[in-house]
Structure formats: C-alpha cells, structure tokens
Design an enzyme around this catalytic site. Structure first.
Site, PDB file in Angstrom:
ATOM      1  CG  HIS A 268      -3.353  -0.937   2.847  1.00 18.88           C
ATOM      2  ND1 HIS A 268      -4.308  -0.044   2.433  1.00 18.88           N
ATOM      3  CD2 HIS A 268      -4.058  -2.037   3.271  1.00 18.88           C
ATOM      4  CE1 HIS A 268      -5.510  -0.571   2.593  1.00 18.88           C
ATOM      5  NE2 HIS A 268      -5.384  -1.777   3.108  1.00 18.88           N
ATOM      6  CG  HIS A 307      -5.587   4.554  -4.812  1.00 20.69           C
ATOM      7  ND1 HIS A 307      -6.439   3.590  -5.274  1.00 20.69           N
ATOM      8  CD2 HIS A 307      -5.708   4.568  -3.468  1.00 20.69           C
ATOM      9  CE1 HIS A 307      -7.065   3.061  -4.240  1.00 20.69           C
ATOM     10  NE2 HIS A 307      -6.649   3.619  -3.136  1.00 20.69           N
ATOM     11  CG  ASP A 363      -2.990   7.203   3.723  1.00 22.21           C
ATOM     12  OD1 ASP A 363      -3.748   7.342   4.689  1.00 22.21           O
ATOM     13  OD2 ASP A 363      -2.787   6.117   3.164  1.00 22.21           O
TER      14      ASP A 363
HETATM   15  N1  ACO Z   1       5.724   8.227  -6.204  1.00 21.43           N
HETATM   16  C1  ACO Z   1       6.438   8.120  -7.357  1.00 21.43           C
HETATM   17  N2  ACO Z   1       6.149   7.257  -8.343  1.00 21.43           N
HETATM   18  C2  ACO Z   1       5.086   6.461  -8.161  1.00 21.43           C
HETATM   19  C3  ACO Z   1       4.279   6.514  -6.994  1.00 21.43           C
HETATM   20  C4  ACO Z   1       4.631   7.454  -6.009  1.00 21.43           C
HETATM   21  N3  ACO Z   1       3.920   7.559  -4.901  1.00 21.43           N
HETATM   22  N4  ACO Z   1       3.305   5.611  -7.098  1.00 21.43           N
HETATM   23  C5  ACO Z   1       3.458   5.000  -8.266  1.00 21.43           C
HETATM   24  N5  ACO Z   1       4.546   5.512  -8.926  1.00 21.43           N
HETATM   25  C6  ACO Z   1       5.024   5.153 -10.260  1.00 21.43           C
HETATM   26  C7  ACO Z   1       5.650   3.775 -10.272  1.00 21.43           C
HETATM   27  O1  ACO Z   1       7.036   3.843 -10.002  1.00 21.43           O
HETATM   28  C8  ACO Z   1       5.356   3.317 -11.665  1.00 21.43           C
HETATM   29  O2  ACO Z   1       6.227   3.971 -12.551  1.00 21.43           O
HETATM   30  P1  ACO Z   1       6.800   3.187 -13.866  1.00 21.43           P
HETATM   31  O3  ACO Z   1       5.573   2.943 -14.700  1.00 21.43           O
HETATM   32  O4  ACO Z   1       7.777   4.118 -14.459  1.00 21.43           O
HETATM   33  O5  ACO Z   1       7.403   1.913 -13.346  1.00 21.43           O
HETATM   34  C9  ACO Z   1       3.953   3.893 -11.949  1.00 21.43           C
HETATM   35  O6  ACO Z   1       3.886   5.073 -11.100  1.00 21.43           O
HETATM   36  C10 ACO Z   1       2.810   2.955 -11.622  1.00 21.43           C
HETATM   37  O7  ACO Z   1       2.931   2.566 -10.246  1.00 21.43           O
HETATM   38  P2  ACO Z   1       2.631   1.124  -9.678  1.00 21.43           P
HETATM   39  O8  ACO Z   1       3.579   0.870  -8.537  1.00 21.43           O
HETATM   40  O9  ACO Z   1       2.575   0.137 -10.785  1.00 21.43           O
HETATM   41  O10 ACO Z   1       1.178   1.330  -9.138  1.00 21.43           O
HETATM   42  P3  ACO Z   1       0.408   0.370  -8.129  1.00 21.43           P
HETATM   43  O11 ACO Z   1      -1.017   0.451  -8.497  1.00 21.43           O
HETATM   44  O12 ACO Z   1       1.016  -0.977  -8.080  1.00 21.43           O
HETATM   45  O13 ACO Z   1       0.692   1.047  -6.712  1.00 21.43           O
HETATM   46  C11 ACO Z   1       0.478   2.334  -4.758  1.00 21.43           C
HETATM   47  C12 ACO Z   1      -0.234   1.814  -6.019  1.00 21.43           C
HETATM   48  C13 ACO Z   1       1.007   1.146  -3.947  1.00 21.43           C
HETATM   49  C14 ACO Z   1      -0.552   3.060  -3.895  1.00 21.43           C
HETATM   50  C15 ACO Z   1       1.627   3.276  -5.189  1.00 21.43           C
HETATM   51  O14 ACO Z   1       1.113   4.369  -5.919  1.00 21.43           O
HETATM   52  C16 ACO Z   1       2.440   3.773  -3.992  1.00 21.43           C
HETATM   53  O15 ACO Z   1       3.328   3.069  -3.539  1.00 21.43           O
HETATM   54  N6  ACO Z   1       2.112   4.996  -3.451  1.00 21.43           N
HETATM   55  C17 ACO Z   1       2.815   5.498  -2.302  1.00 21.43           C
HETATM   56  C18 ACO Z   1       2.271   4.840  -1.037  1.00 21.43           C
HETATM   57  C19 ACO Z   1       0.888   5.326  -0.667  1.00 21.43           C
HETATM   58  O16 ACO Z   1       0.607   6.519  -0.651  1.00 21.43           O
HETATM   59  N7  ACO Z   1       0.012   4.356  -0.327  1.00 21.43           N
HETATM   60  C20 ACO Z   1      -1.342   4.662   0.115  1.00 21.43           C
HETATM   61  C21 ACO Z   1      -2.345   4.149  -0.852  1.00 21.43           C
HETATM   62  S1  ACO Z   1      -3.963   4.634  -0.357  1.00 21.43           S
HETATM   63  C22 ACO Z   1      -4.319   3.543   0.869  1.00 21.43           C
HETATM   64  O17 ACO Z   1      -3.939   2.423   0.949  1.00 21.43           O
HETATM   65  C23 ACO Z   1      -5.174   4.057   1.881  1.00 21.43           C
END
Ligand code: ACO
Length: 429
Positions: A268, A307, A363
């Site tokens: 987050h 996201h 971010d």
């Molecule tokens: N890098 C690589 N792969 C990713 C990323 C990433 N940053 N984010 C998601 N994926 C992949 C997952 O591995 C998943 O792949 P799969 O379908 O093969 O299993 C798919 O994309 C879907 O991802 P989920 O984890 O199901 O998406 P979710 O909605 O649960 O997560 C989140 C959203 C937590 C923001 C995620 O994208 C992440 O961890 N990003 C990196 C951290 C980040 O930048 N957080 C800031 C968010 S903005 C904020 O809070 C202000």
C-alpha cells in the site's frame, strides 16, 4: 423488466428472487437460501473484498478501466491544476463542496489554530530511539493524541467531531516533521502559520538557523500537488481500516492510527519506498531486462506497478510524471529516473504486464520526486499519511453517520476440527 435477480438452488430446485439496487444485491438476501430450515443460510465468500461493496459513499469516484479519479465529482487533474492549496481539497473531501472565500478563510484559520502539539506530545516523541522509523513514531503519536483529547470519544457530537478534524489535519504535518527531526537528531521547528500547509511543513522539516524559512516555490507547489493527489482514494486498505475501526465508535485518533498502520505496508503506502529500493537494487540501465525477466518468472514484483482498481494508467501517476520534470529542473535529474523510465517502457510493451493490465501507479514516480527534494526513503509513507488523513476523516464521518452501518464484523467459513474432547498430556502425540 423487474430489478431483481432470480436464483435457482440446484440442491433443492427452489427459486429465490433477490432485489437489485445500483447493480448490486445485498449479501444478506442470500441468507434465505437454505437446504434445511435450521441451516444458517448462504453467505458470499469474498477474501480481500474483490467484489464486495461495504459502503455507499459520495466522496471519491474511481473508474479503474478508464483511469478516472474524481473527488466529489471533480476530476483529479483539474484539482491538481487549479488548487493553490491542499486545504481547499481537504475541505472539499470533508464537506462535499469547494469552500467559498469566507468558508476557506474560516477553515484555514481553524486548521492553523491547531498546528502546534502539546509539549508532552513532543516529550513522548523524544522517548523513541534515535533510529526509530518515522512511520512507527507517526502511528504511535497519532494513537497517543486520544489520551490528550479524551472528549474526542463523543463522536456523535458535531462540534466535537469538527474540533478533532481541525486538530488532526492541523497536527499531522507537525508530528511528521518532529518524527523526522528526531530521527536526524535535529532540534524541532515549531509551525509557522503564515506559511501555506505545504510551506509550513517544509519549514518544520528543513529550517535550520535562518530566522524565517524561505520556501522554494517549486517544492511548495510540487508538495501541494502531491498532497492533493494522495488525499483520498475511496475504499483502499487504510480507508477500509479507518472505517472498520471507526465502526466500533472509538475516537478518531485511535482509528487514524490504525489506518496509518495499514498504510505502512509495502503493498500500500509503503510501495513508494519499495520502488526506490528496487531501483537501487537494479542499479543500472543494463540490468533492467534481467530484472523484468526475474519478475516474470515470479521472483519478486515490479514495485509501483499494478493496482487492485486501476487496470489502466493511474491518473495520479500521469500528473506526477509531469511534476517530476518541474522538480528535476531545480534539483537536477534524479539518477534513478532513467532506470524507472526504461522499466516503464519495457513493461508497457511486454505481454506479461499488458495481459495483466499492470500500469505504473501513484507510487512509481512519487518517491523519485521526494528523494530529489531531500526526503529520506523511510519518510515516504509518512508523506503519504499526511494528506490521506483528510480522506480517512471524510470516510470516518460518512461511516459513523450512515444509518446502514453497524460494527464491521465479517463472517467466516469454519473449516477447523469438529467438536472433540480434551486430551490429557500423557495421551497427546
Ligand atoms: N509486478 C509483477 N506482477 C504483478 C504485479 C507487479 N507489481 N502486480 C500484480 N502482478 C501480477 C500477479 O502476480 C498476478 O499474476 P497471476 O495472475 O499470474 O497470478 C496478477 O498480476 C494479478 O495480481 P494480483 O496480486 O491478483 O492483484 P491485486 O489486485 O491483488 O494486487 C497490488 C494489487 C497489491 C497493488 C499489486 O499489483 C502489487 O503488489 N503491486 C506492487 C506494490 C505496489 O505498487 N503497491 C502500491 C499500490 S497503490 C497504493 O496503495 C497507493
């Protein structure tokens, strides 16, 4: 056509009609679906609230597929472009309308009347170790404020509620700056209420021996815009925490401390710090393809990408990317920018990221600006929490005044052992 959903339970052949409102059915309406009369009834299983609306809200609108973000109907791009002060946007979030001149002055005076913190709060902060993480100090100090303002527990009294809102929005920059000065071993700088919200914060952070701190107008504008972009984001993890804690009717300081704790995590508000650690780890442009390959193989994530709601370019990231150029014109380019741009270029073309609709989020670039302005990495989540306080409070107020709401209390699907008898020590395996 009736606004209802007909559900057939194939276990019994029975049909149920459930009302639809706002393209939504009420999960509680599923409860009447039973096999036997004494069954508990059907529930919806939705870990991480992937498809569950837990509130009706009038504050912030997001269309994640189109990359739209609006506060009270106003597009974020317009707010970032036209607002000369963060406080106007905080007012908008909390009151529903932009303030007129008189409202703006009253609001500003009320918030600025609460920028100082009790000397005992300062002493409390002095008790932290010299190397305490500023976010840990920030969270604990917010929680401690409830002991200074015990009347805050009268949450259904409008005047009391307003006072805590002034206090909290007024004090968070001071607490944040004191946490920073503490971790650097620097003397605390008291608020200067002649400055803007962002200007005063910069003064409390960076003023040294000069009698009046000269605020760099580019930094002040950049910080104001960053504060506006971070002020709210509907039902994100920390806001949901604020609402969840607030639903127990505790005071808003305790609820805000919980929200700030939720914000700290790397998935987050801690992501901006994680982005810079990642850019450091990559080190040079040559290493970008190998890093992307590793991410695709499941060895870590591309921080600042992806996201839960945006499946398109995060509109805040677009504004920040432009803002970065303005700041770098003063500070010189952040050397990590080229790595970030190359990561973005490759990721936006790569099938793995395209297929999963992974775009830069707020971010991805914000940390680069913060770092160039002189903020240390561990301070980034605090920079997020300061402006988000207005959003948390707007949601908290909406929540506690919403007659549909009760104490937040999800159900579970129990999969543990059925009843069994106590086993004496000598009989245990
Ligand atoms: N890098 C690589 N792969 C990713 C990323 C990433 N940053 N984010 C998601 N994926 C992949 C997952 O591995 C998943 O792949 P799969 O379908 O093969 O299993 C798919 O994309 C879907 O991802 P989920 O984890 O199901 O998406 P979710 O909605 O649960 O997560 C989140 C959203 C937590 C923001 C995620 O994208 C992440 O961890 N990003 C990196 C951290 C980040 O930048 N957080 C800031 C968010 S903005 C904020 O809070 C202000």
């Amino acid at each position: 056509m009736p606004d209802t959903l007909t559900i057939t339970d194939n276990r019994t052949g029975k049909q149920y009609e459930v009302p639809i409102e706002n393209d939504t059915i009420k999960a509680i309406d599923l409860r009447k679906i039973k096999v036997k009369d004494d069954d508990f009834g059907m529930m919806a299983y939705d870990p991480a609230f992937m498809n569950t609306a837990s509130v009706k809200s009038k504050i912030t609108y997001i269309d994640g597929d189109k990359g739209i973000l609006r506060y009270r109907g106003y597009p974020i791009e317009q707010l970032a472009e036209n607002s000369t002060s963060y406080l106007q946007v905080a007012y908008l979030l909390l009151h529903g309308e932009l303030p007129n001149q008189q409202q703006r002055e009253e609001w500003r005076a009320n918030v600025k009347g609460h920028t100082f913190i009790h000397e005992n709060v300062k002493k409390l902060m002095e008790g932290f170790r010299y190397d305490a993480h500023p976010m840990g100090m920030f969270i604990s100090t917010l929680a401690a404020l409830s002991t200074f303002y015990p009347e805050a527990k009268n949450i259904f009294d409008e005047a009391t509620r307003k006072k805590q809102i002034y206090r909290m929005i007024g004090k968070v920059p001071t607490i944040a700056a004191f946490a920073y000065r503490h971790s650097k071993g620097l003397p605390y700088i008291y608020p200067d209420n002649d400055l803007t919200y962002a200007g005063n914060f910069l003064s409390m952070m960076f003023k040294m021996a000069e009698p009046t701190y000269k605020v760099n107008p580019v930094f002040e504008r950049a910080l104001t815009i960053l504060f506006i972009l971070h002020a709210d984001h509907e039902q994100n993890c920390s806001t949901n925490t604020m609402r969840g804690i607030g639903s127990s009717h505790v005071d808003p300081y305790s609820a805000c401390a919980g929200a700030a704790a939720a914000l700290w995590g790397p998935l987050h508000g801690g992501a901006n710090e994680a982005v810079l650690h990642m850019l450091d780890e990559i080190g040079s442009l040559n290493n970008v393809p190998a890093f992307i390959k590793a991410v695709k193989e499941g060895k870590g994530k591309l921080m600042g990408f992806g996201h839960r709601v945006y499946k398109n370019y995060d509109p805040r990231a677009k504004v920040i990317k432009k803002l970065a150029d303005e700041v770098f014109a003063v500070t010189g380019k952040n050397p990590k920018l080229d790595i970030a741009l190359e990561l973005e270029r490759i990721a936006l073309e790569d099938e793995y990221f395209v297929k999963r609709k992974l775009y830069p989020n707020v971010d991805f670039y914000s940390g680069l600006i913060y770092q160039s302005m002189g903020f240390s990495m561990d301070f980034f989540p605090v920079l997020f929490a300061i402006p988000r306080t207005a959003g948390w409070l707007a949601h908290w107020q909406e929540h506690i005044l919403d007659p549909d709401q009760k104490i937040a209390r999800p159900r579970q699907i129990y999969l543990g052992p059925a009843e069994r008898n106590w086993v004496p020590m000598d009989k245990r395996k």
